[in-house]
Design a protein around this motif. Structure first.
Motif, short mmCIF file in Angstrom:
data_model
loop_
_atom_site.label_atom_id
_atom_site.label_comp_id
_atom_site.label_asym_id
_atom_site.label_seq_id
_atom_site.Cartn_x
_atom_site.Cartn_y
_atom_site.Cartn_z
N ASN A 90 36.41 23.30 126.30
CA ASN A 90 37.22 23.55 125.11
C ASN A 90 36.61 24.71 124.34
O ASN A 90 36.12 24.56 123.23
CB ASN A 90 37.27 22.28 124.25
CG ASN A 90 38.22 22.41 123.07
OD1 ASN A 90 39.01 23.35 122.97
ND2 ASN A 90 38.16 21.44 122.16
N PRO A 91 36.63 25.91 124.93
CA PRO A 91 35.92 27.05 124.35
C PRO A 91 36.43 27.50 122.99
O PRO A 91 35.69 28.13 122.23
CB PRO A 91 36.10 28.16 125.40
CG PRO A 91 37.34 27.77 126.15
CD PRO A 91 37.32 26.28 126.18
N ARG A 92 37.68 27.19 122.67
CA ARG A 92 38.22 27.58 121.37
C ARG A 92 38.04 26.49 120.31
O ARG A 92 38.36 26.70 119.15
CB ARG A 92 39.72 27.92 121.49
CG ARG A 92 39.99 29.20 122.29
CD ARG A 92 41.48 29.39 122.49
NE ARG A 92 41.76 30.64 123.17
CZ ARG A 92 42.42 31.67 122.63
NH1 ARG A 92 42.85 31.60 121.39
NH2 ARG A 92 42.65 32.76 123.34
N ILE A 94 48.78 20.97 133.57
CA ILE A 94 48.33 22.05 132.70
C ILE A 94 47.75 21.48 131.41
O ILE A 94 48.12 20.38 130.98
CB ILE A 94 49.46 23.05 132.37
CG1 ILE A 94 50.57 22.37 131.55
CG2 ILE A 94 50.00 23.67 133.64
CD1 ILE A 94 51.58 23.35 130.99
N VAL A 95 46.84 22.22 130.81
CA VAL A 95 46.22 21.85 129.55
C VAL A 95 46.84 22.66 128.43
O VAL A 95 46.94 23.89 128.52
CB VAL A 95 44.69 22.10 129.60
CG1 VAL A 95 44.05 21.74 128.25
CG2 VAL A 95 44.05 21.31 130.73
N LEU A 96 47.26 21.97 127.39
CA LEU A 96 47.85 22.64 126.23
C LEU A 96 46.92 22.50 125.03
O LEU A 96 46.39 21.43 124.79
CB LEU A 96 49.21 22.03 125.91
CG LEU A 96 50.27 22.17 127.03
CD1 LEU A 96 51.50 21.33 126.70
CD2 LEU A 96 50.64 23.62 127.24
N PRO A 97 46.69 23.63 124.32
CA PRO A 97 47.44 24.88 124.42
C PRO A 97 46.87 25.91 125.41
O PRO A 97 47.52 26.92 125.67
CB PRO A 97 47.33 25.44 123.01
CG PRO A 97 45.95 25.07 122.58
CD PRO A 97 45.74 23.67 123.16
N ASP A 98 45.69 25.68 125.95
CA ASP A 98 44.98 26.70 126.73
C ASP A 98 45.85 27.38 127.78
O ASP A 98 45.92 28.62 127.86
CB ASP A 98 43.75 26.08 127.41
CG ASP A 98 42.88 25.29 126.44
OD1 ASP A 98 43.39 24.31 125.86
OD2 ASP A 98 41.70 25.64 126.27
N ASP A 99 46.51 26.57 128.60
CA ASP A 99 47.21 27.12 129.77
C ASP A 99 48.56 27.75 129.43
O ASP A 99 49.22 28.29 130.32
CB ASP A 99 47.41 26.02 130.82
CG ASP A 99 46.10 25.62 131.47
OD1 ASP A 99 45.13 26.40 131.38
OD2 ASP A 99 46.03 24.52 132.04
N ILE A 100 48.95 27.70 128.17
CA ILE A 100 50.21 28.37 127.80
C ILE A 100 50.05 29.88 127.98
O ILE A 100 51.05 30.62 128.08
CB ILE A 100 50.62 28.02 126.35
CG1 ILE A 100 52.14 28.21 126.16
CG2 ILE A 100 49.84 28.84 125.34
CD1 ILE A 100 52.99 27.24 126.92
N ALA A 101 48.81 30.34 128.05
CA ALA A 101 48.54 31.77 128.27
C ALA A 101 49.09 32.23 129.62
O ALA A 101 49.47 33.39 129.77
CB ALA A 101 47.04 32.04 128.19
N PHE A 102 49.14 31.33 130.60
CA PHE A 102 49.68 31.68 131.92
C PHE A 102 51.12 32.16 131.82
O PHE A 102 51.56 33.04 132.56
CB PHE A 102 49.60 30.47 132.86
CG PHE A 102 50.33 30.66 134.16
CD1 PHE A 102 49.73 31.31 135.22
CD2 PHE A 102 51.65 30.20 134.31
CE1 PHE A 102 50.43 31.49 136.42
CE2 PHE A 102 52.34 30.38 135.50
CZ PHE A 102 51.73 31.02 136.56
N TYR A 103 51.86 31.59 130.87
CA TYR A 103 53.28 31.92 130.72
C TYR A 103 53.50 33.12 129.79
O TYR A 103 54.63 33.51 129.53
CB TYR A 103 54.04 30.70 130.21
CG TYR A 103 53.76 29.45 131.03
CD1 TYR A 103 54.46 29.20 132.20
CD2 TYR A 103 52.78 28.54 130.63
CE1 TYR A 103 54.18 28.07 132.97
CE2 TYR A 103 52.51 27.41 131.39
CZ TYR A 103 53.21 27.19 132.55
OH TYR A 103 52.93 26.07 133.31
N GLY A 104 52.38 33.66 129.29
CA GLY A 104 52.47 34.86 128.46
C GLY A 104 52.45 34.62 126.98
O GLY A 104 52.77 35.53 126.20
N SER A 105 52.06 33.43 126.54
CA SER A 105 52.04 33.11 125.10
C SER A 105 50.61 32.94 124.61
O SER A 105 49.70 32.63 125.39
CB SER A 105 52.84 31.83 124.82
OG SER A 105 54.20 31.99 125.19
N ASP A 106 50.43 33.10 123.30
CA ASP A 106 49.12 32.95 122.67
C ASP A 106 48.89 31.47 122.38
O ASP A 106 49.67 30.85 121.66
CB ASP A 106 49.10 33.75 121.36
CG ASP A 106 47.76 33.70 120.65
OD1 ASP A 106 46.90 32.87 121.04
OD2 ASP A 106 47.56 34.47 119.69
#
Length: 355
Positions: free
Chosen positions: A179-181, A198-210
């Motif tokens: 949980n680096p953030r 998938i882990v949220l919110p971390d993996d939402i970056a895969f779809y192009g979101s912050d």
């Protein structure tokens, strides 16, 4: 134990409406001085964990969850709203109880639209496996019991009342490699398109979101999108690809791997399912389908879990889909959650429960 020793991470498993039991867990924790750093959950655990992470006390959480109501399920609307129910009942009529009661077998069948009916079932079903995820998405998109927008909007309002909207609002200094953030709350969903938890919110970056800008209510909706009860949440990536996300508990109902410090982590999960006498009614068939789909993610081995820090909550008197819980049922679940919490806390404090 010192107050410092009563600071733990927390993992909450799924369980549908049974999640109200977590109110009892939080009540026991508050009375005995336990506090939580990072919270991880799936499905019902993500919902209860998010509200707790926003700063609500157990009594407030209890009032919030008790007041939330999807409304009574009307029997006559189930087949119309959820077409998979009729497909499944037809499947049972043709193949009998042995195969018909095996939901995994039913979902593995290949359905070819446009074929003629035979014996009440489409002749396009083929006896081979490998289609479970595609069928879950297809059948869920055909029709579901509830509108996921309602749940998402409700969660948004509850969290907004505490000034919490996106994951960036719940970042803390409690960070680790997993949980680096330092998010106070994280949860899992299942990307059925990629067959990946998938882990949220971390993996939402895969779809192009912050990840910081992802609304927690949206993530809760993803994590709780139980197939056939809610439609999958569809995400379109920045590359234009579409992905279907469903309840994270479908294939992993206890994400204990989300927290690094296992020995300083408390784990709670539900066990037991109210037994159905038969599946001859649309409602019972739907309950059976949903419970069995969710059971695909119930861990059978706990080799990597520190069992001394895990408690199981008896929820056997309530069905996964009992959205019209009576006050008596709600009190039963809360009491069982409280009981499980106290048993675990006694164990941690070295208090004997023997009489």
């Amino acid at each position: 134990m010192t107050q410092e020793n009563k600071l733990f991470n927390l993992i909450l498993g799924g369980g549908g409406v049974k999640g109200i039991a977590y109110v009892g867990v939080f009540e026991a924790a508050e009375r005995r001085g336990y506090e939580f750093l990072n919270i991880a959950g799936v499905s019902a655990g993500s919902l209860a964990g998010s509200i707790k992470a926003a700063g609500y006390k157990a009594v407030e959480l209890g009032r919030i969850l008790k007041d939330f109501n999807f409304g009574n399920i009307k029997m006559e609307e189930i087949k119309k709203k959820v077409p998979v129910v009729e497909r499944y009942l037809n499947f049972v009529r043709v193949y009998g109880d042995y195969r018909g009661s095996n939901v995994e077998y039913f979902l593995s069948q290949n359905y070819l639209p446009g074929m003629n009916r035979y014996g009440g079932i489409y002749a396009g079903y083929r006896d081979y496996r490998g289609n479970i995820l595609n069928n879950i998405i297809t059948y869920s998109n055909e029709g579901c019991l509830f509108d996921g927008d309602y749940l998402e909007e409700w969660v948004y309002k509850v969290l907004a009342a505490k000034g919490i909207r996106v994951f960036g609002d719940v970042r803390t200094q409690s960070k680790d490699q997993l949980n680096p953030r330092g998010y106070k709350i994280r949860m899992t969903a299942f990307d059925a398109t990629r067959a990946k938890v998938i882990v949220l919110p971390d993996d939402i970056a895969f779809y192009g979101s912050d990840p910081d800008k992802l609304e927690i209510s949206k993530a809760v909706r993803m994590s709780t999108s139980v197939p056939f009860a809610f439609k999958p949440v569809q995400i379109t990536s920045t590359q234009g690809n579409k992905y279907n996300l469903v309840d994270g508990g479908v294939f992993d109902n206890l994400p204990f791997w989300l927290v690094e410090e296992r020995k300083k982590t408390l784990i709670f999960r539900m066990y037991g399912e109210k037994k159905l006498i038969s599946i001859d009614t649309p409602l019972n068939a739907l309950k059976f389908l949903i419970s069995k789909v969710h059971d695909l993610g119930i861990p059978t081995k706990n080799d990597n879990i520190h069992l001394q820090n895990m408690a199981e909550i008896d929820a056997s008197k309530v069905s996964f889909l009992d959205f019209d819980l009576s006050d008596k049922d709600k009190d039963y679940l809360i009491d069982e959650g409280r009981k499980a919490g106290n048993i675990l806390f006694d164990r941690l404090e070295g208090i004997s429960t023997k009489k």
